[in-house]
Design a protein around this motif. Structure first.
Motif, PDB file in Angstrom:
ATOM      1  N   LEU A 131       1.367  -6.505   2.216  1.00 46.77           N
ATOM      2  CA  LEU A 131       2.672  -7.072   2.574  1.00 46.77           C
ATOM      3  C   LEU A 131       3.185  -6.366   3.828  1.00 46.77           C
ATOM      4  O   LEU A 131       4.009  -5.447   3.766  1.00 46.77           O
ATOM      5  CB  LEU A 131       3.671  -6.928   1.429  1.00 46.77           C
ATOM      6  N   PRO A 132       2.701  -6.787   5.015  1.00 48.19           N
ATOM      7  CA  PRO A 132       3.099  -6.124   6.262  1.00 48.19           C
ATOM      8  C   PRO A 132       4.505  -6.530   6.690  1.00 48.19           C
ATOM      9  O   PRO A 132       4.843  -7.714   6.723  1.00 48.19           O
ATOM     10  CB  PRO A 132       2.045  -6.606   7.256  1.00 48.19           C
ATOM     11  N   VAL A 133       5.310  -5.523   7.029  1.00 46.26           N
ATOM     12  CA  VAL A 133       6.690  -5.775   7.460  1.00 46.26           C
ATOM     13  C   VAL A 133       7.031  -4.852   8.625  1.00 46.26           C
ATOM     14  O   VAL A 133       6.376  -3.827   8.854  1.00 46.26           O
ATOM     15  CB  VAL A 133       7.699  -5.532   6.318  1.00 46.26           C
ATOM     16  N   TYR A 134       8.071  -5.228   9.354  1.00 48.46           N
ATOM     17  CA  TYR A 134       8.692  -4.338  10.333  1.00 48.46           C
ATOM     18  C   TYR A 134       9.942  -3.752   9.687  1.00 48.46           C
ATOM     19  O   TYR A 134      10.816  -4.495   9.209  1.00 48.46           O
ATOM     20  CB  TYR A 134       9.050  -5.091  11.607  1.00 48.46           C
TER      21      TYR A 134
ATOM     22  N   ILE B 108       7.135  -6.346  -7.546  1.00 45.52           N
ATOM     23  CA  ILE B 108       7.867  -5.840  -6.381  1.00 45.52           C
ATOM     24  C   ILE B 108       7.529  -6.640  -5.130  1.00 45.52           C
ATOM     25  O   ILE B 108       8.415  -7.157  -4.428  1.00 45.52           O
ATOM     26  CB  ILE B 108       7.567  -4.339  -6.160  1.00 45.52           C
ATOM     27  N   THR B 109       6.243  -6.759  -4.832  1.00 46.77           N
ATOM     28  CA  THR B 109       5.849  -7.404  -3.576  1.00 46.77           C
ATOM     29  C   THR B 109       6.152  -8.901  -3.586  1.00 46.77           C
ATOM     30  O   THR B 109       6.564  -9.452  -2.557  1.00 46.77           O
ATOM     31  CB  THR B 109       4.363  -7.162  -3.282  1.00 46.77           C
ATOM     32  N   ASN B 110       5.960  -9.566  -4.720  1.00 46.99           N
ATOM     33  CA  ASN B 110       6.269 -10.994  -4.783  1.00 46.99           C
ATOM     34  C   ASN B 110       7.749 -11.248  -4.529  1.00 46.99           C
ATOM     35  O   ASN B 110       8.126 -12.202  -3.828  1.00 46.99           O
ATOM     36  CB  ASN B 110       5.888 -11.573  -6.150  1.00 46.99           C
ATOM     37  N   THR B 111       8.606 -10.390  -5.090  1.00 47.99           N
ATOM     38  CA  THR B 111      10.047 -10.604  -4.934  1.00 47.99           C
ATOM     39  C   THR B 111      10.507 -10.232  -3.532  1.00 47.99           C
ATOM     40  O   THR B 111      11.366 -10.919  -2.952  1.00 47.99           O
ATOM     41  CB  THR B 111      10.825  -9.807  -5.991  1.00 47.99           C
TER      42      THR B 111
ATOM     43  N   PRO C 248       9.496  -9.740   7.963  1.00 45.05           N
ATOM     44  CA  PRO C 248       8.043  -9.871   7.761  1.00 45.05           C
ATOM     45  C   PRO C 248       7.295  -9.737   9.078  1.00 45.05           C
ATOM     46  O   PRO C 248       7.784 -10.165  10.132  1.00 45.05           O
ATOM     47  CB  PRO C 248       7.893 -11.270   7.165  1.00 45.05           C
ATOM     48  N   ALA C 249       6.107  -9.148   9.022  1.00 40.90           N
ATOM     49  CA  ALA C 249       5.288  -8.985  10.217  1.00 40.90           C
ATOM     50  C   ALA C 249       4.295 -10.124  10.384  1.00 40.90           C
ATOM     51  O   ALA C 249       3.905 -10.460  11.506  1.00 40.90           O
ATOM     52  CB  ALA C 249       4.536  -7.655  10.157  1.00 40.90           C
ATOM     53  N   SER C 250       3.873 -10.720   9.274  1.00 35.95           N
ATOM     54  CA  SER C 250       2.914 -11.828   9.314  1.00 35.95           C
ATOM     55  C   SER C 250       2.872 -12.468   7.942  1.00 35.95           C
ATOM     56  O   SER C 250       3.445 -11.944   6.981  1.00 35.95           O
ATOM     57  CB  SER C 250       1.514 -11.324   9.709  1.00 35.95           C
ATOM     58  N   ASP C 251       2.197 -13.609   7.861  1.00 36.75           N
ATOM     59  CA  ASP C 251       2.007 -14.251   6.561  1.00 36.75           C
ATOM     60  C   ASP C 251       0.951 -13.473   5.785  1.00 36.75           C
ATOM     61  O   ASP C 251      -0.191 -13.371   6.227  1.00 36.75           O
ATOM     62  CB  ASP C 251       1.561 -15.703   6.730  1.00 36.75           C
ATOM     63  N   PRO C 252       1.294 -12.928   4.625  1.00 35.68           N
ATOM     64  CA  PRO C 252       0.325 -12.113   3.887  1.00 35.68           C
ATOM     65  C   PRO C 252      -0.741 -12.970   3.203  1.00 35.68           C
ATOM     66  O   PRO C 252      -0.485 -14.116   2.839  1.00 35.68           O
ATOM     67  CB  PRO C 252       1.198 -11.393   2.854  1.00 35.68           C
ATOM     68  N   ASP C 253      -1.929 -12.406   3.042  1.00 34.53           N
ATOM     69  CA  ASP C 253      -2.999 -13.068   2.297  1.00 34.53           C
ATOM     70  C   ASP C 253      -2.774 -12.867   0.813  1.00 34.53           C
ATOM     71  O   ASP C 253      -2.482 -11.758   0.348  1.00 34.53           O
ATOM     72  CB  ASP C 253      -4.364 -12.481   2.685  1.00 34.53           C
TER      73      ASP C 253
ATOM     74  N   GLU D 168       0.812  -1.217   0.000  1.00 35.35           N
ATOM     75  CA  GLU D 168       0.000   0.000   0.000  1.00 35.35           C
ATOM     76  C   GLU D 168       0.839   1.258   0.000  1.00 35.35           C
ATOM     77  O   GLU D 168       0.496   2.245  -0.676  1.00 35.35           O
ATOM     78  CB  GLU D 168      -0.915  -0.007   1.232  1.00 35.35           C
ATOM     79  N   LEU D 169       1.938   1.256   0.738  1.00 37.34           N
ATOM     80  CA  LEU D 169       2.683   2.492   0.976  1.00 37.34           C
ATOM     81  C   LEU D 169       3.947   2.633   0.135  1.00 37.34           C
ATOM     82  O   LEU D 169       4.565   3.711   0.134  1.00 37.34           O
ATOM     83  CB  LEU D 169       3.052   2.594   2.459  1.00 37.34           C
ATOM     84  N   PHE D 170       4.330   1.567  -0.588  1.00 38.19           N
ATOM     85  CA  PHE D 170       5.553   1.642  -1.384  1.00 38.19           C
ATOM     86  C   PHE D 170       5.344   1.141  -2.809  1.00 38.19           C
ATOM     87  O   PHE D 170       5.446   1.915  -3.768  1.00 38.19           O
ATOM     88  CB  PHE D 170       6.670   0.877  -0.691  1.00 38.19           C
ATOM     89  N   ALA D 171       5.013  -0.124  -2.982  1.00 35.23           N
ATOM     90  CA  ALA D 171       4.902  -0.697  -4.328  1.00 35.23           C
ATOM     91  C   ALA D 171       3.798  -0.027  -5.136  1.00 35.23           C
ATOM     92  O   ALA D 171       3.991   0.332  -6.311  1.00 35.23           O
ATOM     93  CB  ALA D 171       4.673  -2.201  -4.239  1.00 35.23           C
ATOM     94  N   TYR D 172       2.628   0.140  -4.514  1.00 36.70           N
ATOM     95  CA  TYR D 172       1.501   0.722  -5.247  1.00 36.70           C
ATOM     96  C   TYR D 172       1.769   2.165  -5.686  1.00 36.70           C
ATOM     97  O   TYR D 172       1.668   2.470  -6.882  1.00 36.70           O
ATOM     98  CB  TYR D 172       0.219   0.624  -4.413  1.00 36.70           C
ATOM     99  N   PRO D 173       2.119   3.066  -4.785  1.00 40.18           N
ATOM    100  CA  PRO D 173       2.336   4.451  -5.244  1.00 40.18           C
ATOM    101  C   PRO D 173       3.522   4.595  -6.188  1.00 40.18           C
ATOM    102  O   PRO D 173       3.507   5.458  -7.076  1.00 40.18           O
ATOM    103  CB  PRO D 173       2.557   5.235  -3.945  1.00 40.18           C
TER     104      PRO D 173
END
Length: 414
Positions: free
Chosen positions: A402-405, A253-256, A384-389, A144-149
């Motif tokens: 893609l939630p991350v710390y 981006i997010t897949n890689t 990673p913060a959790s397993d993404p859906d 939401e905050l990096f790959a998309y924009p």
């Protein structure tokens, strides 16, 4: 045996793409499958067959050769209709495809794309700067905050349109690639398509009065200065570039990033390498391992033909399962492993092959390379913060989020 009388492998938008790929390959190189809505097709499941399908002389992208569509057996509100019917180059074959492709190809040649590198780097830095402010204990959604924009701002720069054009149409774009059952879903599709075309027509009207040095203006001039582009082709070509120009890049981006986070040893190899070409190699392995396009729709047999030893009847639709083709064990050793040092990483068909090879492939690769290099340079402790859906989609492969710390206290200042 007729395609519709065969036992069909049901493609499930909720299935794990890697597991589905293994099951498809186990059934052969060309498998009879069922798409949503009970639509039957052939699916190429290995690298060689997918490549052959993309450039087969007896297959066309022109839906005029799909009897089920022409006879009205495929409804106007079929959830994948926008991907198989229209006036853009995606749905054309032969001379019409070459004409439409030529109108936009110069914008995606090597020189103009490479010239975008500094601006893409600036956008990536700006977006990552903005990620420093959230609570370090809270996860950050990189999609939401990096790959998309990033993807949106770049494709809008190419087209010369405001970023808000994509943002305003975002949920309508998503609706066209995400299945939804029942009458409500069918109505949503009709509404989404109508809203998108209405908005793009309005944008074209504005650009006619305020032209610029951009692809949209060039397309409008091609329409207004001659008969090279109809009004419908203009709208649908703009639609195709907008949706294809950001959706596949977001997923690339997010897949890689996800694959790297799941394979710390490979991330260490990429991050510690001195060779500037390493991130480009990572991008290729990401495309092979986790193609942003899950199933490439749709080609049609113009006559009875044979593919991979299987008889395909005239009018039969054929798709290519790109996840299955990318992880073909006959092409890649330990194909289900993510390995950025793999010598065969470039042997994938994530962007197609032949006459319909994705025009935006060079741009998508450059954006992904810059995104990865900038992200992991800035935040080397990213976890990673959790397993993404996963996205629920037939044509696309990616994640809902893609939630991350970031571990911003460990970040590298630039």
């Amino acid at each position: 045996m007729d395609l519709t009388h065969r036992k069909l492998f049901s493609l499930d938008p909720n299935a794990d793409p890697g597991e589905e790929a293994r099951q498809l390959r186990a059934q052969g190189p060309l498998v009879p499958v069922e798409l949503p809505g009970g639509v039957a097709a052939w699916a190429a499941t290995d690298f060689a067959t997918a490549k052959a399908v993309f450039c087969h002389e007896d297959l066309t992208k022109d839906p005029e050769h799909w009897p089920a569509l022409q006879a009205g057996r495929i409804p106007d509100d079929w959830e994948l209709i926008v991907l198989v019917r229209g006036a853009a180059m995606l749905h054309e074959g032969g001379d019409d495809h070459r004409r439409l492709r030529q109108l936009v190809s110069s914008a995606f040649n090597r020189a103009p794309i490479e010239a975008l590198r500094p601006r893409i780097e600036e956008i990536a830095d700006e977006l990552l700067d903005a990620l420093d402010s959230p609570d370090p204990g809270e996860p950050v959604d990189l999609r939401e905050l990096f790959a998309y924009p990033l993807a949106v701002r770049v494709i809008c720069k190419v087209l010369g349109v405001p970023d808000t054009v994509v943002s305003e149409l975002r949920h309508r774009f998503d609706r066209l690639v995400t299945p939804q059952d029942g009458a409500t879903g069918e109505a949503d599709i009709r509404t989404a398509v109508a809203d998108i075309y209405r908005s793009l027509s309005a944008l074209i009207a504005i650009k006619r009065t305020d032209p610029g040095d951009d692809l949209t203006t060039a397309l409008i001039r091609a329409r207004d200065d001659g008969d090279r582009l109809s009004e419908q082709e203009l709208v649908e070509t703009l639609f195709l570039i907008l949706i294809a120009g950001h959706e596949t890049t977001i997923n690339s981006i997010t897949n890689t990033v996800h694959a790297l986070l799941q394979n710390p040893a490979m991330l260490a190899v990429a991050r510690d390498a001195d060779d500037d070409r390493t991130w480009a190699a990572v991008v290729e392995e990401g495309l092979r391992f986790s193609s942003p396009v899950r199933h490439a729709l749709m080609r049609y047999a113009v006559k009875d033909t044979e593919i991979a030893g299987v008889r395909v009847a005239e009018g039969d639709p054929v798709i290519a399962s790109l996840v299955a083709a990318g992880r073909d064990p006959s092409r890649h050793e330990n194909a289900d492993d993510f390995d950025v040092t793999r010598p065969t990483s470039r042997e994938h068909v994530a962007f197609g092959f032949g006459a319909h090879y994705c025009l935006g492939a060079r741009l998508a690769k450059l954006e992904t390379e810059i995104a990865l290099a900038t992200l992991f340079s800035r935040y080397p402790g990213l976890t990673p913060a959790s397993d993404p859906d996963r996205l629920c989609s037939i044509p696309l492969q990616g994640f809902e989020a893609l939630p991350v710390y970031l571990h911003a206290d460990e970040r590298t200042r630039r």
